[in-house]
Design a protein around this motif. Structure first.
Motif, mmCIF file in Angstrom:
data_model
loop_
_atom_site.group_PDB
_atom_site.id
_atom_site.type_symbol
_atom_site.label_atom_id
_atom_site.label_comp_id
_atom_site.label_asym_id
_atom_site.label_seq_id
_atom_site.Cartn_x
_atom_site.Cartn_y
_atom_site.Cartn_z
ATOM 1 N N LEU A 133 -17.074 -66.350 -49.396
ATOM 2 C CA LEU A 133 -15.619 -66.512 -49.445
ATOM 3 C C LEU A 133 -15.214 -67.962 -49.184
ATOM 4 C CD1 LEU A 133 -12.730 -65.335 -49.567
ATOM 5 C CD2 LEU A 133 -12.951 -64.809 -47.127
ATOM 6 N N ARG A 134 -15.853 -68.580 -48.229
ATOM 7 C CA ARG A 134 -15.478 -69.939 -47.830
ATOM 8 C C ARG A 134 -15.849 -70.997 -48.874
ATOM 9 N NH1 ARG A 134 -17.561 -68.049 -42.129
ATOM 10 N NH2 ARG A 134 -15.590 -67.440 -41.149
ATOM 11 N N THR A 135 -16.674 -70.635 -49.841
ATOM 12 C CA THR A 135 -17.039 -71.598 -50.883
ATOM 13 C C THR A 135 -16.023 -71.632 -52.017
ATOM 14 O OG1 THR A 135 -18.357 -70.019 -52.189
ATOM 15 C CG2 THR A 135 -19.494 -71.217 -50.419
ATOM 16 N N PHE A 136 -15.129 -70.639 -52.082
ATOM 17 C CA PHE A 136 -14.184 -70.553 -53.192
ATOM 18 C C PHE A 136 -12.847 -71.176 -52.810
ATOM 19 C CE2 PHE A 136 -16.611 -66.454 -54.274
ATOM 20 C CZ PHE A 136 -17.524 -67.154 -55.065
ATOM 21 N N GLN A 137 -12.475 -72.224 -53.501
ATOM 22 C CA GLN A 137 -11.217 -72.912 -53.225
ATOM 23 C C GLN A 137 -10.140 -72.605 -54.257
ATOM 24 O OE1 GLN A 137 -10.934 -74.593 -50.330
ATOM 25 N NE2 GLN A 137 -13.052 -73.954 -49.959
ATOM 26 N N ASP A 196 -21.406 -68.538 -65.514
ATOM 27 C CA ASP A 196 -22.643 -69.010 -64.897
ATOM 28 C C ASP A 196 -22.461 -69.630 -63.526
ATOM 29 O OD1 ASP A 196 -21.292 -71.237 -65.731
ATOM 30 O OD2 ASP A 196 -22.920 -72.066 -66.936
ATOM 31 N N ASP A 197 -21.211 -69.590 -62.962
ATOM 32 C CA ASP A 197 -21.045 -70.099 -61.602
ATOM 33 C C ASP A 197 -20.976 -68.922 -60.633
ATOM 34 O OD1 ASP A 197 -18.498 -69.048 -61.912
ATOM 35 O OD2 ASP A 197 -17.435 -70.927 -61.549
ATOM 36 N N SER A 198 -20.913 -69.212 -59.349
ATOM 37 C CA SER A 198 -20.989 -68.149 -58.332
ATOM 38 C C SER A 198 -19.794 -67.201 -58.406
ATOM 39 C CB SER A 198 -21.103 -68.765 -56.938
ATOM 40 O OG SER A 198 -20.008 -69.633 -56.677
ATOM 41 N N MET A 199 -18.612 -67.712 -58.764
ATOM 42 C CA MET A 199 -17.439 -66.843 -58.866
ATOM 43 C C MET A 199 -17.584 -65.864 -60.023
ATOM 44 S SD MET A 199 -13.405 -67.943 -59.070
ATOM 45 C CE MET A 199 -13.500 -68.811 -57.494
ATOM 46 N N GLY A 200 -18.073 -66.352 -61.159
ATOM 47 C CA GLY A 200 -18.266 -65.489 -62.309
ATOM 48 C C GLY A 200 -19.367 -64.472 -62.084
ATOM 49 N N LYS A 201 -20.447 -64.892 -61.445
ATOM 50 C CA LYS A 201 -21.546 -63.960 -61.164
ATOM 51 C C LYS A 201 -21.100 -62.858 -60.211
ATOM 52 C CE LYS A 201 -25.220 -67.291 -62.082
ATOM 53 N NZ LYS A 201 -26.279 -68.165 -61.513
ATOM 54 N N LEU A 202 -20.168 -63.187 -59.321
ATOM 55 C CA LEU A 202 -19.616 -62.175 -58.416
ATOM 56 C C LEU A 202 -18.842 -61.117 -59.202
ATOM 57 C CD1 LEU A 202 -18.977 -61.127 -55.562
ATOM 58 C CD2 LEU A 202 -17.074 -62.758 -55.482
ATOM 59 N N ASP A 203 -18.095 -61.536 -60.224
ATOM 60 C CA ASP A 203 -17.377 -60.573 -61.058
ATOM 61 C C ASP A 203 -18.337 -59.629 -61.779
ATOM 62 O OD1 ASP A 203 -14.978 -61.661 -60.322
ATOM 63 O OD2 ASP A 203 -14.605 -62.720 -62.201
ATOM 64 N N ILE A 204 -19.428 -60.182 -62.286
ATOM 65 C CA ILE A 204 -20.430 -59.360 -62.964
ATOM 66 C C ILE A 204 -21.046 -58.356 -61.991
ATOM 67 C CG2 ILE A 204 -22.682 -59.423 -64.105
ATOM 68 C CD1 ILE A 204 -21.842 -62.213 -65.197
ATOM 69 N N HIS A 205 -21.348 -58.846 -60.795
ATOM 70 C CA HIS A 205 -21.917 -57.964 -59.764
ATOM 71 C C HIS A 205 -20.925 -56.866 -59.379
ATOM 72 C CE1 HIS A 205 -24.099 -56.653 -56.227
ATOM 73 N NE2 HIS A 205 -23.032 -56.887 -55.480
ATOM 74 N N ALA A 206 -19.636 -57.209 -59.286
ATOM 75 C CA ALA A 206 -18.623 -56.213 -58.924
ATOM 76 C C ALA A 206 -18.571 -55.089 -59.944
ATOM 77 C CB ALA A 206 -17.254 -56.882 -58.800
ATOM 78 N N THR A 207 -18.729 -55.424 -61.215
ATOM 79 C CA THR A 207 -18.763 -54.375 -62.242
ATOM 80 C C THR A 207 -19.974 -53.478 -62.071
ATOM 81 O OG1 THR A 207 -17.454 -55.548 -63.898
ATOM 82 C CG2 THR A 207 -19.044 -53.957 -64.720
ATOM 83 N N SER A 208 -21.120 -54.056 -61.767
ATOM 84 C CA SER A 208 -22.323 -53.240 -61.539
ATOM 85 C C SER A 208 -22.108 -52.256 -60.388
ATOM 86 C CB SER A 208 -23.524 -54.135 -61.247
ATOM 87 O OG SER A 208 -23.843 -54.933 -62.351
ATOM 88 N N MET A 209 -21.511 -52.747 -59.299
ATOM 89 C CA MET A 209 -21.275 -51.878 -58.146
ATOM 90 C C MET A 209 -20.216 -50.823 -58.446
ATOM 91 S SD MET A 209 -23.496 -52.838 -56.019
ATOM 92 C CE MET A 209 -22.962 -51.855 -54.609
#
Length: 399
Positions: A323-327, A364-377
């Motif tokens: 969370l703290r890495t996202f500005q 391909d950045d951490s924010m986008g990869k989080l979205d992909i992971h959220a769909t998997s979950m």
């Protein structure tokens, strides 16, 4: 072409949303209506009733021209960060205005309230700090401080109302961005957020619709409250997945995650604070249903919404460190467009302020990869194995 924007969840899209969309376009005089929409998990800490593609389909059929996904990090955040994410994306797309529904129904009280708090920011923040120390929740502390500042003076926004609160945060976010985007509001009609459905009206809240469905009211019986396209999209989603998203459905996996992590592990997840990890762990050990679990955990200080956001992050594995890495949002994820929306993007391509992404493979950045992971979950919670749906779902086109 002139564009106006709205920030939405469409959980699911109903007749009140149709009124908002139609009124936003009319009141702004825009040629194009852009919706920034939450993905698979929502601001009040819940799995979406239907996935983002079904809800995009509903939106396009109702006249939305572009649907852009609000990244998970902002879609599941407290109101101020939710607003920051949405307004940043609308600003990047070149919207001249944004429109929100409110209990207030007029923009002037919001602007007066914003000026009051901007002029007295230090005093306001100190009053919030003092209120929090008394044990009340942060939203209650905000309201207490604001009420004391306003006093008996008329002409300010009523920030006890949920849509007014969110609208105020949209305005605050736009001001902090130094964006030229202009705020517009329309009167919210019909049901309030938590109201159950009522016979004799075609307007119901999304909460009321979901509650009625989970209490064994069929989609057909609820069709009076939604455009036909929404009903059809929900039926297709149910045929594909066999169920709709809810914490009752996801609870076995959530419970397993909590028990596996134990308090020391729970503490690392975003928004988990002040020792509540012990209560969460103890409740998961004893409560067999999500409703019993949430009743055990929520309190005057930790509201249901706040607890559910913690649970969302525990379930998806989203940590304080992440969370703290996202500005700020780093991309525009296109979920769907109309012919007018495609034309707008073609005309604006040189002026769009963030990379426009149409395929998950480009996230391909951490924010986008989080979205992909959220769909998997999300898919896992529904009991489906369609983990690659992010990669196989192109933007929807409604010509």
């Amino acid at each position: 072409m002139k564009a106006t924007g709205i920030i939405v969840e469409y959980n699911p899209f109903h007749n009140g949303h149709l009124h908002h969309a139609t009124s936003a376009k009319e009141k702004s005089g825009a040629d194009v209506l852009i919706a920034v929409m939450s993905g698979q998990f929502l601001q009040r800490g819940e799995p979406a009733f239907a996935d983002k593609w079904a809800r995009t389909e509903m939106a396009l059929a109702a006249g939305i021209d572009l649907v852009i996904e609000l990244p998970y990090a902002y879609a599941t955040a407290q109101a101020s960060d939710f607003a920051k994410g949405g307004i940043t994306l609308l600003d990047a797309l070149g919207c001249e205005s944004f429109c929100f529904g409110s209990e207030q129904g007029a923009i002037e009280p919001f602007l007066r309230s914003y000026k009051l708090l901007a002029d007295r920011r230090g005093q306001y923040e100190q009053m919030i700090h003092e209120a929090v120390k008394t044990g009340v929740s942060y939203p209650m502390a905000l309201n207490k401080a604001y009420t004391e500042l306003v006093g008996e003076t008329e002409g300010f926004a009523d920030l006890k109302q949920p849509n007014n609160i969110l609208g105020f945060h949209y305005i605050d976010a736009a001001k902090k961005l130094n964006s030229p985007i202009q705020p517009i509001t329309i009167q919210r009609i019909g049901a309030n957020f938590h109201d159950p459905i009522r016979s004799g009206t075609a307007i119901a809240s999304a909460t009321g619709i979901r509650k009625a469905f989970f209490e064994d009211t069929s989609i057909e019986e609820l069709s009076v409250y939604m455009p036909e396209a929404s009903v059809l999209a929900l039926k297709r989603f149910a045929e594909e997945t066999g169920s709709f998203g809810s914490w009752n459905r996801f609870y076995p996996l959530l419970r397993y995650t909590i028990l596996r992590e134990r308090p020391d592990g729970i503490r690392k997840f975003a928004e988990v604070t002040e020792g509540i990890e012990n209560l969460i762990y103890d409740a998961a050990k004893t409560e067999d249903t999500f409703e019993n679990f949430i009743v055990r955990v929520k309190s005057k200080r930790f509201t249901r919404t706040r607890v559910q956001r913690m649970l969302t992050h525990i379930y998806t594995g989203f940590t304080w460190e992440q969370l703290r890495t996202f500005q700020t949002p780093t991309y525009l994820r296109l979920l769907g467009m109309s012919a007018a929306g495609r034309n707008y993007l073609n005309r604006q391509k040189k002026n769009i302020g963030l990379p426009l992404i149409s395929r998950a493979a480009s996230l391909d950045d951490s924010m986008g990869k989080l979205d992909i992971h959220a769909t998997s979950m999300y898919m896992l919670g529904l009991g489906k194995t369609a983990m690659k749906k992010e990669y196989t779902s192109p933007p929807l086109y409604f010509g």
